[in-house]
Design a protein around this motif. Structure first.
Motif, PDB file in Angstrom:
ATOM      1  N   GLY A 220      32.348  30.201  31.045  1.00  0.00           N
ATOM      2  CA  GLY A 220      32.809  31.603  30.854  1.00  0.00           C
ATOM      3  C   GLY A 220      32.751  32.584  31.856  1.00  0.00           C
ATOM      4  O   GLY A 220      32.997  33.939  31.594  1.00  0.00           O
ATOM      5  N   GLY A 221      32.571  32.279  32.959  1.00  0.00           N
ATOM      6  CA  GLY A 221      32.398  33.186  34.048  1.00  0.00           C
ATOM      7  C   GLY A 221      33.336  32.993  35.217  1.00  0.00           C
ATOM      8  O   GLY A 221      34.355  32.264  34.977  1.00  0.00           O
ATOM      9  N   ASP A 222      33.086  33.645  36.330  1.00  0.00           N
ATOM     10  CA  ASP A 222      34.145  33.666  37.391  1.00  0.00           C
ATOM     11  C   ASP A 222      33.352  34.185  38.454  1.00  0.00           C
ATOM     12  O   ASP A 222      32.361  34.733  38.456  1.00  0.00           O
ATOM     13  N   PHE A 223      33.635  34.232  39.792  1.00  0.00           N
ATOM     14  CA  PHE A 223      33.070  34.503  40.975  1.00  0.00           C
ATOM     15  C   PHE A 223      33.344  36.176  40.913  1.00  0.00           C
ATOM     16  O   PHE A 223      32.311  36.724  41.344  1.00  0.00           O
ATOM     17  N   THR A 224      34.323  36.521  40.389  1.00  0.00           N
ATOM     18  CA  THR A 224      34.068  38.034  40.193  1.00  0.00           C
ATOM     19  C   THR A 224      34.925  38.710  38.988  1.00  0.00           C
ATOM     20  O   THR A 224      35.500  37.454  38.326  1.00  0.00           O
ATOM     21  N   GLU A 225      34.561  39.611  38.482  1.00  0.00           N
ATOM     22  CA  GLU A 225      35.001  40.184  37.428  1.00  0.00           C
ATOM     23  C   GLU A 225      35.302  41.702  37.400  1.00  0.00           C
ATOM     24  O   GLU A 225      34.796  42.514  38.142  1.00  0.00           O
ATOM     25  N   GLY A 226      36.853  41.840  37.364  1.00  0.00           N
ATOM     26  CA  GLY A 226      37.100  43.375  37.731  1.00  0.00           C
ATOM     27  C   GLY A 226      37.014  43.709  39.093  1.00  0.00           C
ATOM     28  O   GLY A 226      36.753  44.931  39.318  1.00  0.00           O
ATOM     29  N   GLY A 227      37.128  42.863  39.979  1.00  0.00           N
ATOM     30  CA  GLY A 227      36.922  43.064  41.444  1.00  0.00           C
ATOM     31  C   GLY A 227      35.466  43.096  41.881  1.00  0.00           C
ATOM     32  O   GLY A 227      35.235  43.727  43.224  1.00  0.00           O
ATOM     33  N   LYS A 228      34.613  43.093  41.071  1.00  0.00           N
ATOM     34  CA  LYS A 228      33.072  43.055  41.493  1.00  0.00           C
ATOM     35  C   LYS A 228      32.502  41.493  41.508  1.00  0.00           C
ATOM     36  O   LYS A 228      33.058  40.884  40.454  1.00  0.00           O
ATOM     37  N   ALA A 229      31.628  41.479  42.227  1.00  0.00           N
ATOM     38  CA  ALA A 229      31.023  40.256  42.340  1.00  0.00           C
ATOM     39  C   ALA A 229      30.187  40.054  41.156  1.00  0.00           C
ATOM     40  O   ALA A 229      29.983  40.756  40.563  1.00  0.00           O
ATOM     41  N   ALA A 230      30.327  38.638  40.507  1.00  0.00           N
ATOM     42  CA  ALA A 230      29.730  38.281  39.344  1.00  0.00           C
ATOM     43  C   ALA A 230      28.875  36.825  39.420  1.00  0.00           C
ATOM     44  O   ALA A 230      28.747  36.305  38.269  1.00  0.00           O
ATOM     45  N   ILE A 231      28.116  36.594  40.555  1.00  0.00           N
ATOM     46  CA  ILE A 231      27.486  35.361  40.624  1.00  0.00           C
ATOM     47  C   ILE A 231      26.304  35.375  40.141  1.00  0.00           C
ATOM     48  O   ILE A 231      25.375  34.455  40.250  1.00  0.00           O
ATOM     49  N   ASN A 232      25.922  36.537  39.670  1.00  0.00           N
ATOM     50  CA  ASN A 232      24.416  36.494  38.807  1.00  0.00           C
ATOM     51  C   ASN A 232      24.672  36.903  37.498  1.00  0.00           C
ATOM     52  O   ASN A 232      23.675  37.341  36.830  1.00  0.00           O
ATOM     53  N   ASP A 388      39.829  28.092  43.259  1.00  0.00           N
ATOM     54  CA  ASP A 388      38.429  27.303  42.937  1.00  0.00           C
ATOM     55  C   ASP A 388      37.305  27.836  44.086  1.00  0.00           C
ATOM     56  O   ASP A 388      36.424  27.205  44.284  1.00  0.00           O
ATOM     57  N   ARG A 389      37.312  29.189  44.411  1.00  0.00           N
ATOM     58  CA  ARG A 389      36.578  29.654  45.247  1.00  0.00           C
ATOM     59  C   ARG A 389      36.836  30.955  44.996  1.00  0.00           C
ATOM     60  O   ARG A 389      37.508  31.614  44.731  1.00  0.00           O
ATOM     61  N   PRO A 390      35.676  31.995  45.667  1.00  0.00           N
ATOM     62  CA  PRO A 390      36.109  33.409  45.547  1.00  0.00           C
ATOM     63  C   PRO A 390      37.298  33.653  46.567  1.00  0.00           C
ATOM     64  O   PRO A 390      37.634  33.178  47.377  1.00  0.00           O
ATOM     65  N   VAL A 391      38.117  34.614  45.783  1.00  0.00           N
ATOM     66  CA  VAL A 391      39.391  35.013  46.563  1.00  0.00           C
ATOM     67  C   VAL A 391      39.106  36.027  47.563  1.00  0.00           C
ATOM     68  O   VAL A 391      38.739  37.242  47.001  1.00  0.00           O
ATOM     69  N   ALA A 392      38.966  36.038  48.587  1.00  0.00           N
ATOM     70  CA  ALA A 392      38.283  36.904  49.842  1.00  0.00           C
ATOM     71  C   ALA A 392      39.202  36.543  51.043  1.00  0.00           C
ATOM     72  O   ALA A 392      39.490  35.390  51.516  1.00  0.00           O
ATOM     73  N   VAL A 393      39.450  37.718  52.072  1.00  0.00           N
ATOM     74  CA  VAL A 393      39.644  37.299  53.321  1.00  0.00           C
ATOM     75  C   VAL A 393      38.639  36.600  53.960  1.00  0.00           C
ATOM     76  O   VAL A 393      39.095  35.488  54.773  1.00  0.00           O
ATOM     77  N   HIS A 394      37.486  36.984  54.028  1.00  0.00           N
ATOM     78  CA  HIS A 394      36.348  36.222  54.361  1.00  0.00           C
ATOM     79  C   HIS A 394      35.722  35.107  53.525  1.00  0.00           C
ATOM     80  O   HIS A 394      34.555  35.226  53.164  1.00  0.00           O
TER      81      HIS A 394
END
Length: 434
Positions: A220-232, A388-394
């Protein structure tokens, strides 16, 4: 429905007629040599990865060259070498290569930010015969950056559970349908003294991220939620403990050093009961020349977590156009041809997982795949997560932030909340820079 070379030729000629009649978006060409062969005498450079999809397309090039009058030069590189070559050439502002393969989720945002990807939306609007609606929506979203299409999907990947049919049958264990059932089955089949480990997958810090993603989504999670990091988040911590715990408790001793080539080779040696990874690499376990258990491998949908069964369905490789190519119409004609229904079928008939939905509905579109695997892929339909990974430039830095948490589990730390909070702040700082 059947796609043949005659149909491919008809579609190609229709597209060339369209291009000959009006200039494409931002066209850099002068129109060509005539309606039959509008690109007579032109040379196009295609930078390709050393990939089975490219190998499937290369033998078909003489047909394209004969129909268009165009000369296509293919330059092939190993995937990381290709990335380095593209960065060097595109940074210099050159128009070569005209067209290239790239990895949308690994390089797409960085390439797009630097102005290295021609947006293709305009070509699709004036080319209804191309049937853009036939492409998997998840694959399309993977290749889209900030609402603009940056490339055309050519190879897709979905998460799948590989398992040993013989071991489950002998132990009377059903194919796991949930992550808890997977953990229990791995525990029962884990027998290192007999050379069998319960579970194997990617354990290296960055490579593991794409595989833990399915655990994360299914919890039920994702790497980000609402544009904010959510890996904790609680969901993320559950997922990381599940994946890291499977590798720690039931994986081989050196699993922390394994990326996909090492993990799949371990499974193909017959040393593991379960393996989670991408659908696109199934050849490595079904080819008798590479696998000792080729006739014993089963395929199942990704097991459900507390959030259901949710796995990635992405574009792993796409085709892109260099914005500085000397002839954008010629470049689009080549991309259009290479990703036509006929050529997607030709590539998929050799085992490449394509992005056109109609091809998956054809018997010849699934003939190269084990029936069980084809059924899993078709069963995902239009569901699945487009990353399948965080969506980011870096993205490389972002993957390291996630992987460090999972490796903390693998090395035996009972409480990872503090590390998850720390790495969540790292991921957030990466997102803030962008």
């Amino acid at each position: 429905m059947k796609y043949g070379r005659k149909a491919a030729r008809t579609g190609l000629l229709a597209a060339m007629a369209l291009l000959a009649g009006c200039a494409g978006p931002g066209s850099g060409g002068e129109g060509g040599a005539g309606p039959d062969k509008p690109f007579q005498g032109k040379t196009l450079v295609f930078a390709a990865a050393n990939h089975p999809w490219a190998d499937a397309i290369k033998p078909l090039l003489p047909e394209f060259e004969a129909e268009t009058g165009m000369n296509v030069i293919v330059q092939s590189y190993f995937e990381d070498q290709l990335t380095q070559k593209l960065i060097l050439q595109l940074t210099s502002g050159t128009g070569t290569p005209d067209v290239f393969m790239y990895r949308p989720l690994q390089e797409g945002r960085m390439f797009d930010r630097n102005g290295w990807l021609e947006h293709l939306d305009g070509y699709l609007k004036q080319d209804s015969a191309y049937d853009w609606s036939d492409f998997s929506p998840q694959a399309v979203r993977s290749a889209t950056v900030d609402g603009r299409l940056a490339g055309i999907p050519v190879v897709t990947e979905q998460g799948v559970l590989y398992y040993r049919k013989d071991l489950l049958r002998q132990a009377g264990i059903p194919v796991p349908k949930t992550l808890q059932e997977l953990a229990e089955a791995a525990r029962k089949l884990h027998d290192p003294a007999s050379g069998i480990y319960g579970f194997v997958s990617r354990g290296q810090r960055s490579p593991l991220v794409t595989q833990v993603s399915s655990f994360l989504y299914s919890e039920g999670g994702d790497f980000t939620e609402g544009g904010k990091a959510a890996i904790n988040s609680p969901e993320a911590i559950r997922a990381f403990k599940l994946y890291g715990g499977l590798l720690r408790d039931y994986g081989p001793p050196d699993v922390i050093n394994m990326s996909w080539p090492q993990a799949i080779a371990f499974f193909a040696e017959g040393k593991a009961a379960f393996y989670t990874d991408a659908t696109s690499i199934y050849h490595s376990v079904t080819d008798p020349g590479r696998s000792k258990v080729a006739d014993k491998v089963g395929f199942a949908p990704f097991p459900a977590g507390s959030g259901g069964s949710r796995t990635y369905s992405i574009t792993s490789w796409g085709m892109a156009m260099n914005p500085r190519t000397a002839d954008k119409d010629a470049a689009w004609a080549f991309i259009r041809w290479a990703t036509s229904k006929e050529n997607v079928l030709a590539a998929q008939a050799l085992g490449n997982t394509g992005a056109r939905k109609s091809v998956w509905s054809l018997p010849e579109g699934t003939a190269a795949f084990p029936p069980e695997l084809a059924a899993v892929i078709r069963g995902y339909g239009d569901t699945g997560i487009d990353h399948d990974r965080p969506v980011a430039v870096h993205v490389a830095e972002a993957r390291e932030a996630v992987g460090e948490i999972v490796q903390r589990v693998m090395t035996g730390y009972p409480d990872i909340k503090e590390k998850a909070d720390e790495q969540n702040a790292v991921l957030q700082s990466i997102l803030d820079r962008e």
